[in-house]
Scaffold this motif. Structure first.
Motif, mmCIF file in Angstrom:
data_model
loop_
_atom_site.group_PDB
_atom_site.id
_atom_site.type_symbol
_atom_site.label_atom_id
_atom_site.label_comp_id
_atom_site.label_asym_id
_atom_site.label_seq_id
_atom_site.Cartn_x
_atom_site.Cartn_y
_atom_site.Cartn_z
ATOM 1 N N ARG A 1 4.345 12.279 -8.989
ATOM 2 C CA ARG A 1 2.838 12.353 -8.655
ATOM 3 C C ARG A 1 2.658 13.616 -8.198
ATOM 4 N NH1 ARG A 1 -1.645 8.491 -7.304
ATOM 5 N NH2 ARG A 1 -2.711 9.616 -5.893
ATOM 6 N N LYS B 1 -0.192 1.262 -6.674
ATOM 7 C CA LYS B 1 0.620 2.235 -7.475
ATOM 8 C C LYS B 1 -0.055 1.925 -9.184
ATOM 9 C CE LYS B 1 4.434 2.758 -4.858
ATOM 10 N NZ LYS B 1 4.851 3.743 -4.384
ATOM 11 N N ASP B 2 -0.179 1.483 -9.382
ATOM 12 C CA ASP B 2 -1.019 1.832 -11.011
ATOM 13 C C ASP B 2 -2.370 1.330 -10.331
ATOM 14 O OD1 ASP B 2 -2.212 -1.043 -9.649
ATOM 15 O OD2 ASP B 2 -1.399 -2.613 -11.387
ATOM 16 N N ASP C 1 -4.354 10.735 -1.687
ATOM 17 C CA ASP C 1 -2.632 11.785 -1.689
ATOM 18 C C ASP C 1 -2.917 11.523 0.550
ATOM 19 O OD1 ASP C 1 -0.684 11.217 -2.694
ATOM 20 O OD2 ASP C 1 -2.225 12.319 -3.761
ATOM 21 N N PRO D 1 8.431 3.418 -0.703
ATOM 22 C CA PRO D 1 6.957 2.985 -1.185
ATOM 23 C C PRO D 1 5.764 3.761 -0.773
ATOM 24 C CG PRO D 1 9.213 1.287 -0.703
ATOM 25 C CD PRO D 1 9.668 2.994 -0.068
ATOM 26 N N GLN D 2 6.022 3.592 0.681
ATOM 27 C CA GLN D 2 4.370 3.960 0.666
ATOM 28 C C GLN D 2 4.271 5.797 1.161
ATOM 29 O OE1 GLN D 2 5.071 2.530 4.991
ATOM 30 N NE2 GLN D 2 2.991 0.448 4.246
ATOM 31 N N ARG D 3 5.048 6.125 0.191
ATOM 32 C CA ARG D 3 4.458 8.191 -0.064
ATOM 33 C C ARG D 3 4.893 8.867 1.362
ATOM 34 N NH1 ARG D 3 -0.079 6.967 -4.184
ATOM 35 N NH2 ARG D 3 1.161 5.960 -5.853
ATOM 36 N N GLU E 1 9.296 8.768 -7.380
ATOM 37 C CA GLU E 1 8.260 8.750 -7.511
ATOM 38 C C GLU E 1 7.216 10.291 -7.859
ATOM 39 O OE1 GLU E 1 3.357 7.019 -7.401
ATOM 40 O OE2 GLU E 1 4.897 7.008 -5.605
ATOM 41 N N ASN F 1 -5.603 8.347 2.262
ATOM 42 C CA ASN F 1 -4.873 7.308 1.292
ATOM 43 C C ASN F 1 -5.566 5.606 1.736
ATOM 44 O OD1 ASN F 1 -4.016 7.132 4.100
ATOM 45 N ND2 ASN F 1 -2.613 5.742 3.246
ATOM 46 N N SER G 1 0.768 -1.563 0.114
ATOM 47 C CA SER G 1 0.202 -0.120 0.048
ATOM 48 C C SER G 1 0.992 1.478 -0.559
ATOM 49 C CB SER G 1 -1.167 0.147 1.175
ATOM 50 O OG SER G 1 -1.574 0.858 1.436
#
Length: 480
Positions: free
Chosen positions: A316, A204-205, A322, A278-280, A314, A325, A201
């Protein structure tokens, strides 16, 4: 040539070559599978649904696949026999006549035509039902056992009435096809036990929120201010309540411009950012484009990203997901979960030290969920039997209910076999349990000309009461 003669000429080679073991086997498989499939459909229509999610795999996927396999055996058998006869030089130049004047031949041909029509109907219906089943919440959440953590959280979320595919696929054939292709890859991962633990989580797509969320939630809608009342409890014997009252400036578009949280953050393409994890959760760079098209770059003085880090991060465009989430898969922390259940009475605040004890047993590292359920209920019960025997006798029902509800909190949030524990998936809505808003609004993201992304609390909310046992504001508003 008449229609009768044309049908006869076409039927002769098929009738002759169709007399082979492969085609006959296909006919038997197709017929038996068709009858079984139709029987299951009637079962589903007139009786309760399948008793187990794996039954759906049989009814909507396995049986139709076997049915189509049986159909394919018919032309395959004809091709094999033709190839064999051609190779041995025995393929006749003139096939045996099919006399349509004979009643038995006519009935056979009629049966073939009717059977073909029925087969087409079954294939069409099975294809539709198969896609419908693959798009069902039951398939997404229960047939695929690795989704147990997400499915459990989903059923306790505000979006429990929204089908999984409405958010994860959305409308349109291209995304449906893409999802099914991706699902095939995921099916292989499940079959080979190579799936990630936990399920990653964010996704991404996932499609932009404008194509999914905004089917129900319109970003231009003016919400205005929203009163948030949240009660927590201390760890003392009386479980003293502490209430926070906050006026959230949600805002939106009021026809005269954008205001509030939504208004300033959801203008199309106005905010872009770069995350390097990866988790922003780590956002070293933010780009804001104003109404005149001028873009300002804000760089974190804490992160001090290099150009290489920014290039590899990434990139975005900010949208609903965002901040929101985990809109349909919210995972609580133990303190918050216990406070919620105490505030609605599922865990009685009248039990001494129940808040402290509940949080304590929830944070123990249990080996399995079954062990946790047994240990938690036993520990809560034993605590009152040992330390407050008189309360255990007078309020045994409340004690047992508290033990069971604390165990339920654990079962809703912790899944050891999927490496899901407290805080595995951060919630960006707010900033109490994870960085959330402070990923950008930390006072450290500064532009070259000295502008800073604000960390002023009043920019998003007004605190009307903080940690008060009996907030006066609630009495003034006639809310207590």
């Amino acid at each position: 040539m008449s229609l009768r003669e044309s049908i006869r000429d076409r039927a002769q080679p098929i009738y002759f070559l169709g007399q082979n073991p492969v085609s006959l086997t296909g006919a038997v498989i197709t017929t038996s599978t068709a009858l079984t499939t139709i029987a299951f459909w009637f079962y589903e229509i007139f009786l309760p649904g399948p008793p187990h999610p794996y039954i759906g795999l049989l009814v909507f996927l396995a049986l139709p696949s076997i049915f189509v396999f049986g159909l394919l055996l018919n032309p395959v058998g004809i091709w094999i026999r033709r190839w064999q006869l051609t190779g041995s030089g025995q393929l006749p130049t003139v096939f045996p006549a099919v006399d349509l004047h004979l009643p038995v031949v006519r009935r056979t041909l009629e049966w073939v035509i009717v059977a073909t029509a029925i087969n087409l109907l079954i294939v069409g219906t099975a294809s539709y039902r198969g896609v419908e089943y693959l798009d069902s919440t039951s398939f997404c959440g229960t047939t695929c056992h690795v989704m147990l953590p997400e499915n459990t959280a989903y059923h306790f979320s505000p979006h429990a009435h929204v089908a999984c595919v409405d958010c994860h696929i959305g409308p349109g054939l291209p995304y449906l096809v893409k999802a099914k292709v991706n699902g095939t890859r995921q099916l292989f991962m499940v079959a080979t036990h190579t799936y990630p633990r936990p399920i990653p989580s964010p996704v991404k797509d996932l499609r932009p929120a404008s194509q999914t969320c905004e089917g129900c939630h319109w970003r231009g809608r003016f919400v205005g201010d929203k009163l948030l009342v949240r009660t927590s409890y201390t760890g003392d014997e009386k479980n003293t309540p502490q209430t926070d009252v906050v006026m959230l400036q949600v805002g939106g578009s009021n026809g005269q411009g954008a205001t509030g949280i939504h208004g300033h953050h959801l203008a199309d393409g106005s905010i872009r950012y770069i995350s390097t994890d990866p988790q922003r959760q780590t956002i070293p760079a933010v780009y804001y484009t104003d109404g005149q098209g001028k873009t300002t770059e804000f760089i974190s003085s804490d992160a001090k990203p290099t150009k290489e880090q920014l290039d590899r991060g990434e990139h975005r465009v900010m949208d609903c997901l965002d901040c929101h989430n985990r809109p349909a898969h919210v995972a609580d922390l133990p303190e918050n979960a216990v406070d919620k259940q105490m505030s609605i009475g599922s865990i009685s605040p009248d039990l001494p030290y129940v808040r402290k004890k509940a949080v304590e047993v929830l944070k123990v590292n249990y080996t399995t969920r079954a062990v946790a359920q047994q240990a938690i209920t036993s520990e809560i019960t034993a605590f009152y039997q040992t330390n407050y025997p008189e309360i255990d006798r007078a309020k045994r029902t409340l004690v047992q209910q508290a033990g069971q509800e604390v165990a339920n909190i654990y079962l809703r949030n912790i899944f050891p076999d999927m490496n899901v524990t407290w805080g595995t998936h951060p919630n960006n809505l707010g900033h109490n349990d994870s960085p959330g808003c402070f990923r950008c609004h930390d006072g450290n993201h500064t532009s070259a000309d000295g502008q800073t992304i604000t960390n002023d609390c009043s920019a998003c909310h007004q605190i009307l009461a903080s940690g008060e046992e009996h907030p006066k504001i609630l009495t003034d508003l006639a809310l207590k």
